[in-house]
Design a protein around this motif. Structure first.
Motif: not given
Length: 297
Positions: A65-84
């Motif tokens: 049940g935590h897959l979407q928050p997990y993917l958000l965390d990993k994708l946000s940490a691995g990009t330089t593009t600022k997405v709020v």
């Protein structure tokens, strides 16, 4: 799981479905509408990124049940593009499960819904063709609805298909109603004809019976008249010795006349019965032929 072969399958599906649409907030200046899905996947490096997320997920084992928050965390940490993205949306917890073999890992990923989630994300990426797929995936996960645009197209297509099916069903019902009305009309006409035939048969039968009664009465009257004439002739003749009694001779003559009349009537009735049987057989044959012709129509 969602790896290179899965992406190739999704790419071919995207090519068949429709022309790609660009991600509106970050339009691609390199991606052209004629670019194939496989070329787009190779150009933006989507396959290595998905495989990296899968490897990370297999190591971290986020809770069910935590897959979407997990993917958000990993994708946000691995990009330089600022997405709020709010920090609350990126909170996830480890499952605490210990993996001992590959089948157990497969079961875990099925329970986690890894494949349907990543399939929905990659379908949206191939559908929109954003210039920055990582930022697009982050915003998509942050919204929560992974299939909104794709489902809208699918629902429209399903609605059009349903309307076409309903139109076809209505047309078939109308055609069936017309055929039934035509058949009912034919049956009504046949019933009217049959009733007319039966009325004619009854009328002919009544006429035959009346004619037979009249003929019987005429034959009986003729026999009585002949017997009376014979009796009168016998009474007028002179009596001779040993001659037959005139009364007896008259009775004998009357009996003979009655017998002749009876034979004549029997012969007439036999001939008439034979003719009636022939007429009935002919009428039956005509009815059978009319029924065959009606069924062919």
């Amino acid at each position: 799981f969602c790896t290179a072969s899965s992406l190739r399958c999704l790419a071919s599906t995207s090519e068949r479905n429709s022309a790609p649409k660009r991600y509106s907030s970050q339009p691609s200046t390199v991606n052209m509408p004629a670019e194939s899905a496989e070329k787009y996947i190779a150009r933006v490096g989507l396959t290595p990124q998905i495989e990296k997320l899968l490897d990370s997920c297999c190591r971290d084992l986020p809770a069910i049940g935590h897959l979407q928050p997990y993917l958000l965390d990993k994708l946000s940490a691995g990009t330089t593009t600022k997405v709020v993205v709010e920090d609350e949306a990126k909170k996830w917890s480890p499952s605490g499960i210990k993996m001992f073999n590959t089948p157990q890992l497969h079961t875990y990923l099925d329970d986690l819904r890894w494949y349907p989630t990543l399939q929905a994300i990659t379908e949206q990426v191939l559908f929109k063709r954003p210039a920055q797929p990582t930022a697009f995936m982050i915003e998509l996960l942050a919204k929560g609805d992974l299939t909104a645009d794709v489902d809208a197209g699918d629902e429209e297509s399903a609605a059009q298909k349903m309307q076409a099916l309903q139109r076809g069903k209505k047309a078939r019902q109308q055609a069936a109603a017309k055929r039934q009305a035509k058949e009912d009309k034919k049956q009504a006409e046949a019933a009217v004809q049959l009733q007319a035939m039966r009325r004619g048969q009854m009328e002919r039968k009544a006429m035959k019976e009346k004619r037979y009664e009249a003929e019987q009465a005429m034959a009986a009257a003729a026999a009585e008249e002949e017997a009376a004439e014979l009796a009168a002739m016998a009474a007028a003749a002179p009596a001779e010795e040993g001659a037959v009694d005139p009364a007896q001779e008259a009775a004998a003559a009357k009996m003979q006349a009655l017998q002749r009349g009876k034979r004549a009537r029997d012969e007439y009735m036999s001939a008439r019965k034979e003719k009636e049987e022939q007429d009935a057989a002919a009428t039956k044959m005509q009815a059978v032929r009319r029924g065959q012709a009606h069924r062919k129509e």
